[in-house]
Enzyme design. Structure first.
Site, PDB file in Angstrom:
ATOM      1  N   SER A   1      34.877  40.774  44.638  1.00 49.55           N
ATOM      2  CA  SER A   1      35.957  41.483  43.950  1.00 49.55           C
ATOM      3  C   SER A   1      35.762  42.997  43.925  1.00 49.55           C
ATOM      4  CB  SER A   1      36.097  40.961  42.511  1.00 49.55           C
ATOM      5  OG  SER A   1      34.911  41.200  41.775  1.00 49.55           O
TER       6      SER A   1
ATOM      7  N   LYS B   1      38.246  41.049  32.697  1.00 54.13           N
ATOM      8  CA  LYS B   1      38.094  42.381  33.289  1.00 54.13           C
ATOM      9  C   LYS B   1      39.030  43.395  32.637  1.00 54.13           C
ATOM     10  CE  LYS B   1      36.548  40.626  37.791  1.00 54.13           C
ATOM     11  NZ  LYS B   1      36.856  40.490  39.225  1.00 54.13           N
TER      12      LYS B   1
END
Length: 801
Positions: free
Chosen positions: A703, A746
């Site tokens: 990611s 996140k």
């Protein structure tokens, strides 16, 4: 001289050991109730003590004068007798020897001295103590007493000579010699009576008699009756031996015993035990096949010798079968509003989990035929996974049982051991159901992601049956060897990460994710739960200490960095302890903790609120990562250096996947060199070094692809990266941005760090619905499909030198 255990009761006449020594006996004495036996004076005998009251009475006697009053108990099934459960007449005994056994019991050797009657109980706790009156021993003379003594001695001698013993046990030669030489009628009765297999009531009646002549007459009658029984026994033996061969000797002995008991109208302890087991098996309401198995085991136990080692195994097995809640269920609380209120009282937020529990109760209210759900709570530490399990049980009105799977490597911990092993026990699931006492508890399996496996088996494979709604209606434990229905059990498992849970096991569970708390949620949790809890635990109240909201926010921002609230609770606890110290030393004024006071009690803050860059910098990009403790922000740095041959260095303890993402990001940037306005051959004469700070922490995953690409592009173009932008997304060689996981965590990490602009893959658009509405309102999201869009958003237009 050796002493035998209580079951053999080989009593030894005192006259053979010690006689003629006068004793001054106390009139206030500890009382020791005994079960199933009446003891007489003038004998030395062993006794095992296991009850707490009995051991305390023994300790009192040892400390004072070494004398006890031994009194028979009316009902042997009473575990904790009262004075009404104990006969009034017993014997005063002297403690001769004490042996304490490691299992907590005590073996004592006692000498019977004199009969005595309880006149008044002085105390019943922690042991019985009473005032007593001793029986007077009056000498008698006359032909009647002499005749009775001769008759008793003669009949007893015949019984012993004919049988080579009495009541199945050999008679010591010392006893026969003692009986023959006794000229005291009281001692004669007291010596013979302990060896007669009579009911406790009859033995107690003889003990209580005052008239010596009447005692002799009753003893004589009892012995005559025993002679008749022995004659019947010989007839039974003759008849049975004709019908059965020598190979069935054990059966013959049992038939003899039954026939004797039938003639006497008595039952032995073994028969009582069998009857008790039968009654408990019936009352347990087992399934038909399980009940048949229990009955077969009981029949096998009945055929065993009483002291056979395997008998202990069978008894333990029957006890487990009887104690299982085969049909015992607790009634669910089906008041939906009350259940929701209970959940809200115990936990703030966690709406997804609460909604799932309310759904279960709603369906349960409409139908009785429903399988217990199998939920898996996944999230970082400290977010309330385990404590919520207790709240669910409370809200549903069910029993709760929890055990941790962390570090378990033996399959037998789940399924139990075979009964062939010494010390075998059922597995933790069966033990938990038994401990709960109902067949539908809330069963929490904590830390299921930390379960192990070795040569002893794989516990996670053993859980497959228990956690499968289609199979757990007949869960088989190795010890029970009988199916138990776990369908009504509500299983809840907890984990920090899903990746370490085997896929077959993960497939059987309904995954419910717990994300980290946002700052506002933490503030409310502190106000409603943590501060009141810590005040109670430290002996304080709201009139002594008050922590204001700005101080709470400072605790959250600068003294903790976590997804949960454990660190915050520890910080609050530390403040409370310091205030408690001040109060204990005389402070009376109320303490109000403001944000400026926090460092006085906790010292300087350990973290800076938010880790976003303080200014727009070249080649320093804020990325978003997902770890076991929730989401976090990380700064990725890139430096380009002139070299004869280009190379890419990646540091920061990166995993293989993340290193490959760096290679892919570099290839993308090189393919876009012309568009970025740089020399297409820039890499042939330059080295690029990518570093992810906090090098001691392992990092991996794809990611960070667009974050690394942005850092490289900024380094070669010298265009600064916006300090208020964070990003996450996987990159391909062609620059496509692929979806990633952990979006909610996140984004919450970015929000916690003070960043309000986040770049996400376009395919993660639906994940934004999981983010709290108040957070979404403060944030700006850029959903991108290509890395070119990322560079346009993140990089400033003008380059710097």
């Amino acid at each position: 001289m050796s002493y035998h255990d209580r079951e053999t009761q080989d009593n030894i006449p005192v006259s053979e050991i010690e006689s003629g020594i006068p004793r001054k006996l106390p009139r206030v004495i500890p009382v020791l109730p005994v079960r199933d036996t009446v003891y007489y004076p003038n004998m030395l005998f062993p006794l095992f003590l296991g009850r707490e009251k009995s051991i305390r009475a023994l300790d009192e006697a040892l400390e004072k004068h070494r004398y006890l009053l031994l009194v028979a108990q009316k009902d042997i099934s009473v575990e904790d007798p009262t004075p009404e459960d104990i006969y009034e007449v017993g014997i005063v005994v002297e403690i001769m020897q004490v042996l304490r056994v490691p299992d907590g019991t005590v073996r004592v050797t006692l000498e019977g001295i004199r009969r005595a009657r309880i006149t008044k109980y002085l105390s019943t706790d922690p042991f019985f103590k009473a005032r007593i009156k001793l029986y007077d021993s009056k000498p008698i003379a006359g032909n009647q007493a002499e005749a009775l003594m001769r008759s008793v001695t003669s009949v007893f001698d015949q019984i012993v000579q004919n049988q080579g013993g009495y009541n199945g046990r050999p008679i010591p030669p010392e006893l026969l010699m003692s009986v023959a030489s006794l000229d005291d009628p009281e001692k004669l009765v007291d010596t013979i009576m302990p060896h007669l297999p009579l009911k406790t009531e009859i033995k107690q009646e003889v003990l209580e008699m005052v008239d010596v002549v009447k005692r002799l007459e009753m003893l004589n009658a009892l012995l005559e009756k025993e002679m008749e029984v022995l004659d019947i026994q010989r007839n039974i033996r003759s008849r049975v031996e004709k019908e059965m061969g020598d190979t069935q000797r054990e059966y013959i002995l049992r038939e003899q015993l039954k026939a004797i008991q039938q003639e006497l109208g008595e039952r032995d302890g073994r028969a009582s035990e069998m009857d008790e087991f039968k009654a408990k098996i019936t009352a347990a309401k087992m399934p038909v096949d399980v009940e048949e198995k229990a009955v077969k085991e009981l029949e096998r136990l009945d055929r065993m010798p009483y002291a056979a080692p395997e008998g202990v195994v069978v008894r333990n097995y029957l006890d487990w079968l009887i104690s299982m809640p085969w049909e015992i269920k607790s009634e669910d609380t089906l008041d939906i509003g009350e259940a929701l209120k209970s959940l809200n009282d115990d936990h703030f937020g966690l709406d997804t989990v609460k909604e799932r529990i309310i759904e279960f109760l709603s369906v349960r209210k409409l139908t009785n035929e429903m399988k217990g759900p199998i939920l898996c709570f996944v999230g970082p530490p400290g977010v309330g996974k385990t404590s919520l399990g207790k709240s669910i049980a409370k809200a549903m009105g069910r029993k709760f049982f929890r055990f941790s799977l962390g570090g378990i490597r033996d399959e037998a911990e789940i399924r139990g051991h075979r009964r062939t092993y010494v010390g075998a026990l059922p597995g933790r699931i069966v033990q938990g159901v038994k401990q709960a006492g109902t067949k539908n508890p809330v069963f929490m399996l904590d830390e299921i992601d930390k379960i192990g496996a070795d040569f002893r088996g794989d516990p996670s494979s053993a859980l497959l049956e228990a956690l499968d709604p289609e199979q757990n209606n007949s869960f088989s434990d190795h010890y029970l060897e009988a199916p138990f229905n776990l369908r009504d059990v509500m299983f809840i498992t907890t984990a920090n990460v899903l990746e370490t849970i085997p896929p077959p096991l993960r497939d059987r569970m309904e995954i419910i994710r717990f994300s980290g708390y946002i700052e506002d949620e933490k503030v409310q949790i502190c106000k409603q739960y943590l501060i009141p809890k810590q005040l109670r635990e430290n002996g304080l109240n709201s009139n002594i200490l008050s922590i204001q909201e700005p101080a709470i926010r400072l605790l959250i921002r600068e003294y903790t960095r976590e997804a949960g609230v454990r660190g915050v609770e520890r910080a609050i606890g530390k403040i409370c302890r310091k205030i408690a110290k001040e109060v204990a030393t005389g402070k009376t004024r109320k303490t109000i903790i403001r944000d400026k006071d926090v460092n006085v009690y906790l010292g300087a803050g350990r973290y800076h609120f938010g880790r976003a860059e303080e200014k727009d910098e070249v080649a320093a990009v804020t990325g978003l990562v997902y770890t076991e403790v929730g989401g976090d922000v990380v700064s990725i740095e890139a430096v380009m250096m002139r070299a004869s041959k280009g190379s890419l260095m990646l540091t920061g303890q990166l995993g293989d996947v993340m290193k490959e993402s760096g290679q892919a990001a570099l290839t993308y940037v090189r393919s876009r060199a012309r568009k970025l306005g740089v020399d297409e051959d820039f890499f042939s004469h330059s080295d690029i070094h990518i570093h992810v700070p906090e090098g001691a922490v392992p990092k991996d995953g794809p990611s960070a692809g667009i974050t690394i690409a942005t850092a490289i592009a900024s380094a070669i173009t010298r265009r600064p990266v916006r300090k208020d932008v964070a990003m996450t997304g996987e990159i391909t060689l062609r620059g496509k941005v692929l979806p990633i996981g952990g979006v909610k965590e996140k984004v919450l990490a970015a929000h916690r760090a003070g960043i309000r602009t986040v770049i996400l893959p376009r395919e993660n658009k639906n994940d934004l619905q999981d983010i709290p509405e108040n957070v979404r309102a403060e944030m700006t999201f850029h959903l991108v499909a290509h890395a070119d869009e990322v560079l346009d958003i993140a990089l400033l237009k003008d380059a710097v030198k």
